[in-house]
Design an enzyme around this catalytic site. Structure first.
Site, PDB file in Angstrom:
ATOM      1  N   THR A 191     -12.105 -22.625   7.722  1.00 13.17           N
ATOM      2  CA  THR A 191     -12.159 -21.223   8.521  1.00 13.17           C
ATOM      3  C   THR A 191     -13.264 -20.751   7.042  1.00 13.17           C
ATOM      4  OG1 THR A 191     -10.818 -19.187   9.051  1.00 13.17           O
ATOM      5  CG2 THR A 191      -9.358 -20.689   8.041  1.00 13.17           C
ATOM      6  N   GLU A 339      -5.103 -19.926  11.370  1.00 11.01           N
ATOM      7  CA  GLU A 339      -3.997 -20.544  10.526  1.00 11.01           C
ATOM      8  C   GLU A 339      -2.653 -20.792  11.815  1.00 11.01           C
ATOM      9  OE1 GLU A 339      -6.307 -18.371   7.756  1.00 11.01           O
ATOM     10  OE2 GLU A 339      -5.544 -18.138   9.915  1.00 11.01           O
ATOM     11  N   LYS A 449      -9.569   4.271   3.849  1.00 13.11           N
ATOM     12  CA  LYS A 449      -8.867   5.290   3.449  1.00 13.11           C
ATOM     13  C   LYS A 449      -9.551   6.411   3.098  1.00 13.11           C
ATOM     14  CE  LYS A 449      -4.395   6.352   0.328  1.00 13.11           C
ATOM     15  NZ  LYS A 449      -3.492   5.740  -0.226  1.00 13.11           N
ATOM     16  N   TRP A 454      -5.886   7.245   6.369  1.00 11.24           N
ATOM     17  CA  TRP A 454      -6.188   6.099   6.510  1.00 11.24           C
ATOM     18  C   TRP A 454      -6.256   6.296   7.963  1.00 11.24           C
ATOM     19  CZ3 TRP A 454      -6.135   1.884   3.135  1.00 11.24           C
ATOM     20  CH2 TRP A 454      -4.699   1.637   2.893  1.00 11.24           C
TER      21      TRP A 454
END
Length: 550
Positions: A191, A339, A449, A454
């Site tokens: 990956t 994963e 940000k 955010w």
């Protein structure tokens, strides 16, 4: 816990222990399938019994070429019946199947094959030009088995041992597969991340069997019925990518009819969906967008009503789910990572939502959903403290489960970063609500940000994508001297000859500011319409390339 008080039974002298091995999935599927078939484009078609015979023949073929337990067998092919056979035959003889990502660059492919220490290769004719220049730098490989769809006169440079179908026919239809430790490694793939070389991810027989059983259970949940013996399944997720999300194993266990489309070509995919009466597929949003955008669909000449599609890899935009629903296509979401094998959550609707109209279900369908059985999932702050299930507290997703990769292959430092304090850290920022539903807000590396606030790039993508003039969108943060970062929108227009003006997009977003869904800080400084938005090798938005190229 005082384990001394626990009762541990003693097995009878003649009792046997049955390890969880991939071969059991195949045998169970053959018993279940009846006359159901394995289909490859319009080229091959056979039933499950013949499928099992071909798996046994492939095991003989590999053994005759010197492949032994512990060897690594690489596969470079389009999604095919051959790939499905390798999913079983290679691990069942105790070898490791390396599913090579054929969409990586040549140098990345060389790195993965050298790092995996591949011993033998199955290769489709289309990929010979890719691998031939690399062969001298892969001296460990002892032979290459050619996979062809039709006869060809091309003279390969690689040392071929023969052609797949011709050699397969030379071997008997029964192989005595060994019984071995269920913790033996079965599969390996690589990956890519934002930096460094691709990372090797591997799974054992035990992990794959448990993942398959959980996925089968999940796919038959009330209101989420996606797959069983009577369904027709076709993946639109490459088989090199997390075993096509593990669904070929699940489809085999259940005995479902399986259709493999080869190379992804929009018209071929649509024809197979119609001709084979496909019930269920899975893909990333960009591939679903590609299919529903084909001329056959947009012109109304093809009807895909009743097709169910599980969307993952990236969040499912509400605009895409609505567009699909208007065509009769039923979409749902799931979440996971390479994963994690990959299934972690699925959008199995709460009981009180399951029977309501589509508009009411839409926000739930496009969330990542609830944790599937055997998965423990938390959203935590920077100190690792679990956050409340209030739908507002944003933190990183961390997980535990029986099928998570235990480390990156030969990557100690990266493995320590992945696993911390007994939890696998996903790098995804999300919230959990009172129903336990997960909603991904952003990748940790992609959150913007600006001016101390955010801003979620995923939320902005979802909102901009609702504009009728936008076919596809990506949002990134760009440097700003005053505010640190500012949101930037890169979009592909629904009508390339008449894209919306940037001011129109900003005005469209302002209404969501007025409704309180986003802050004023989220209004982008830059809106640019482009011909194409860069994608990764598995069809996700490639924000690394977007930052570099756009």
């Amino acid at each position: 816990m005082n384990t001394e008080t626990m009762i541990i039974p003693q097995a009878a002298p003649s009792a046997s222990y049955s390890p969880l091995l991939i071969g059991e999935l195949l045998d169970s599927g053959v018993r279940m399938a009846g006359t159901n078939q394995i289909v490859y484009r319009n080229l091959y078609r056979h039933d499950y019994r013949r499928f099992r015979e071909r798996v046994h023949q492939l095991a003989h073929l590999l053994s005759a070429q010197g492949v032994k337990a512990g060897n690594v067998v690489a596969m470079l092919d389009w999604d095919s019946h051959r790939y499905l056979e390798a999913f079983f035959a290679v691990p069942m003889i105790g070898a490791v199947l390396h599913t090579v990502n054929v969409r990586l660059s040549p140098e990345q492919i060389h790195y993965t094959m050298a790092h995996a220490e591949d011993d033998f290769v199955l290769i489709h004719e289309d990929f010979l030009p890719l691998l031939e220049p690399l062969a001298k730098r892969l001296p460990r490989i002892r032979g290459y088995l050619l996979c062809q769809d039709t006869p060809s006169k091309r003279e390969p440079v690689l040392p071929l041992v023969g052609e797949y179908e011709e050699l397969l026919a030379e071997h008997p239809a029964h192989y005595d597969f060994p019984i071995f430790d269920e913790n033996a490694v079965a599969t390996l793939f690589y990956t890519t991340g934002t930096t460094g070389n691709p990372k090797g991810v591997y799974f054992s027989h035990r992990q794959l069997v448990l993942h398959t059983l959980c996925e089968a259970s999940t796919f038959q949940s009330p209101g989420f019925e996606l797959l069983n013996r009577d369904k027709v399944y076709m993946p639109i997720t490459p088989m090199f990518h997390v075993h096509a999300w593990g669904v070929p194993y699940t489809a085999t266990l259940l005995g479902a009819t399986q259709v493999y489309p080869g190379r992804y070509e929009p018209d071929v995919l649509v024809n197979l969906l119609v001709d084979e009466k496909v019930d269920f597929s899975h893909c990333v949003p960009t591939l679903l967008n590609m299919v529903v955008g084909t001329e056959a669909i947009t012109s109304g000449s093809v009807d895909l009503a009743g097709w169910k599609v599980l969307v993952g890899g990236s969040p499912l935009p509400q605009s895409l789910a609505t567009k699909a629903w208007e065509l009769g296509i039923d979409t749902r979401s799931a979440y996971g990572m390479s994963e994690t094998c990959p299934l972690l959550t699925a959008s199995i609707l709460p009981q009180e939502i399951n029977g309501v109209d589509f508009e009411s279900q839409l926000p739930w369908r496009t969330k990542a959903g609830m944790a599937v059985p055997l998965v423990k999932l938390e959203v935590v702050d920077e100190s690792g403290i679990a956050l409340p299930h209030d739908g507002e507290s944003v933190g990183e997703v961390r997980v535990r489960g029986p099928w998570l990769t235990q480390d990156y292959y030969k990557e100690e430092a990266r493995s320590k970063e992945l696993w911390r304090n007994g939890w696998l850290h996903t790098g995804d920022m999300a919230v959990l609500d009172e129903h336990g539903f997960l909603q991904i807000r952003d990748r940790l590396k992609d959150v913007i940000k600006t001016g101390g606030e955010w801003v979620s790039s995923l939320e902005l993508e979802n909102l901009v994508g609702q504009h009728p003039g936008v076919a596809e969108v990506a949002v990134i943060g760009i440097p700003d001297e005053k505010w640190g970062e500012r949101p930037a929108v890169f979009a592909r227009a629904s009508d390339v000859n008449d894209p919306p003006m940037p001011e129109e997009i900003r005005a469209f977003l302002q209404r969501f500011v007025d409704e309180g869904r986003i802050t004023q800080w989220a209004i982008p400084s830059l809106v640019r319409f482009v011909d194409e938005i860069p994608k990764t090798s598995v069809g996700k938005l490639d924000k690394k390339r977007i930052r570099h190229e756009l």
